[in-house]
Design an enzyme around this catalytic site. Structure first.
Site, mmCIF file in Angstrom:
data_model
loop_
_atom_site.group_PDB
_atom_site.id
_atom_site.type_symbol
_atom_site.label_atom_id
_atom_site.label_comp_id
_atom_site.label_asym_id
_atom_site.label_seq_id
_atom_site.Cartn_x
_atom_site.Cartn_y
_atom_site.Cartn_z
ATOM 1 N N ASP A 188 0.705 -1.256 0.049
ATOM 2 C CA ASP A 188 0.112 -0.054 0.223
ATOM 3 C C ASP A 188 0.988 1.245 0.173
ATOM 4 O OD1 ASP A 188 1.216 -0.837 2.522
ATOM 5 O OD2 ASP A 188 -0.986 -0.236 3.940
ATOM 6 N N GLU A 242 -0.369 -2.024 5.400
ATOM 7 C CA GLU A 242 0.277 -2.246 6.307
ATOM 8 C C GLU A 242 -0.012 -0.757 6.764
ATOM 9 O OE1 GLU A 242 2.743 -1.081 9.122
ATOM 10 O OE2 GLU A 242 2.677 -0.116 6.957
HETATM 11 ZN ZN LIG Z 1 4.084 3.499 6.647
HETATM 12 ZN ZN LIG Z 2 6.544 1.892 5.442
#
Ligand SMILES: [Zn+2]
Ligand SMILES: [Zn+2]
Length: 444
Positions: free
Chosen positions: A96, A163
């Site tokens: 991401d 994440e």
């Molecule tokens: Zn980050």
């Molecule tokens: Zn990162």
């Protein structure tokens, strides 16, 4: 690589050198990895929306010979290459990007905008360097697939979504990651940052980063006219006292030397100057290294918040919501020690440094919690010259998540690939029993 040629007579060193990717191996995949990086950088996608990113990575890994399962926990991918008996080793990258407007001025800067989960139009940028992690993982995957004579076992390449919202690892685990695929004997991941020049890596044995907890606190008062405070109970004043009292947790309650950060990142209350509102909301982030300190700090926040409200005669106890949290990433010390030697052989002794834990956080910890002994290390991303200049001037280069974050791609990507190949070959030359024995010491 002179040290490799010189030490051919020494069996152990020769074996270690064989684990180091040769310049020819790296160059054979580098142009594709670099092009992949540029493509990803110009087409970033927000957390849990990494559909194109995941599809591209999955397709390239399939072409490289991996058996790829897509849509594991949303957009997650699991790519497996089996090569006889041996341990199962996983290497994980995030997929991401972030809602940040890129201001690097680079010719390949992102111009992408997208709708966030609240429906707002936001700029999108790979401001955390996950594009570099993906490019490195792909190149490593290709080198490993072309050199099956240098290792044995099961190699698992993981593309993890979301994440940045500390949710993707959990989504993959909830979707059966530990049951549907071989159970990894060791988990490996890296993160690029600007605190080290490109060409170097850093290792932190034991606790790598911080426990993170996100809290939303609603303090209830009694609204009224701003001119008549005696008819009201002012939640803004209670909030102000609470914020200051919370700062005594790190300074007065936690033992000096232990990490405890309590940040109130926002306070929302009221709409007009002459109205005392009904309530006030605070947003907190809390960072700690040790489990017992985490427990102490969270308990103290609750105690102080409730007591301040009670002291003011609030009509209701405050509502304290713990809406996000992740454990610190723990690096198995024996594994870190073993792989330090591996990285020194691959990159040169001076290019491997040992570092203190970071106060950032990472949801890779969800994999560690599953009982996967892990090695999470840092990859230098700073242009060495700019790094030296900043150091001399006493400043720092833009950090991850900055709109100016721009890793020095060529050296950082080369080092990422070399480091990953060396670590994977080292682990995939061990037996599962050897790795279990190595990592059998109780954690934390
Ligand atoms: Zn980050
Ligand atoms: Zn990162």
């Amino acid at each position: 690589m002179t040290h490799c040629k010189l030490s051919l007579f020494v069996l152990f060193t020769a074996a270690t050198c064989a684990q180091t990717a040769s310049p020819k191996e790296v160059e054979s995949v580098y142009p594709e990895a670099h092009a992949f990086y540029l493509d990803l950088h110009q087409h970033p996608e927000l957390s849990s929306h990494e559909t194109q990113t995941a599809a591209k990575l999955a397709s390239s890994l399939r072409t490289a010979g991996y058996e790829v399962t897509e849509h594991v926990g949303g957009t997650g991918i699991v790519a497996i290459l089996k090569n006889g008996a041996g341990p199962a080793i996983m290497l994980r990258t995030e997929l991401d990007a972030l809602p940040v407007e890129e201001k690097t001025g680079l010719p390949y800067a992102s111009k992408v905008h997208a709708k966030d989960d609240a429906g707002h139009d936001v700029p999108v940028m790979h401001a955390c360097g996950h594009d570099l992690h993906m490019a490195s993982l792909l190149a490593t995957a290709e080198i490993m697939a072309r050199s099956k004579n240098t290792w044995h076992g099961t190699l698992m390449m993981i593309g993890q979504p979301a994440e940045e919202t500390i949710s993707g690892a959990k989504m993959m685990i909830d979707d059966g990651f530990m049951k549907r695929f071989p159970q990894p004997d060791v988990g490996v991941a890296l993160h690029v940052y600007n605190l080290l020049p490109a060409g170097k890596v850093a290792i932190t044995p034991g606790v790598y980063d911080a426990n993170a907890d996100s809290l939303r606190i609603t303090i209830y008062g009694k609204g009224g006219h701003g001119s008549a405070p005696h008819t009201a109970i002012d939640p803004i004043v209670i909030a102000a006292r609470t914020i200051l009292a919370l700062q005594t947790i790190p300074s007065r309650e936690v033992k000096p030397g232990e990490l405890a950060v309590v940040t109130v990142g926002y306070i929302h209350a009221g709409l007009k100057n002459n109205i005392i509102p009904d309530d006030a909301e605070l947003g907190l982030t809390v960072r700690t290294y040790k489990a017992e300190v985490r427990k102490q700090v969270l308990a103290a926040i609750s105690r102080i918040t409730k007591a301040e409200a009670a002291a003011a005669g609030a009509p209701r106890e405050p509502l304290i919501e713990h809406y996000e949290g992740t454990d610190s990433v723990y690096n198995d010390p024996a594994l870190a020690e073993r792989l330090k030697g591996t990285l020194e052989a691959a990159l040169g002794k001076d290019n491997v440094v040992v570092e203190e834990p970071h106060t950032g956080s990472e949801d890779f910890s969800y994999f560690v919690e599953q009982g996967i002994p892990s090695f999470y290390f840092s990859l230098g991303g700073a242009d060495p010259q700019k790094f030296a200049e900043a150091k001399a001037a006493g400043t720092t280069l833009p950090s991850n998540h900055s709109s100016l974050f721009a890793p020095d791609v060529d050296p950082a990507l080369h080092t990422g690939i070399e480091a990953e190949v060396a670590v994977l070959r080292n682990l995939l030359n061990a037996s599962p029993e050897e790795l279990h024995k190595l990592t059998a010491t109780p954690q934390r």
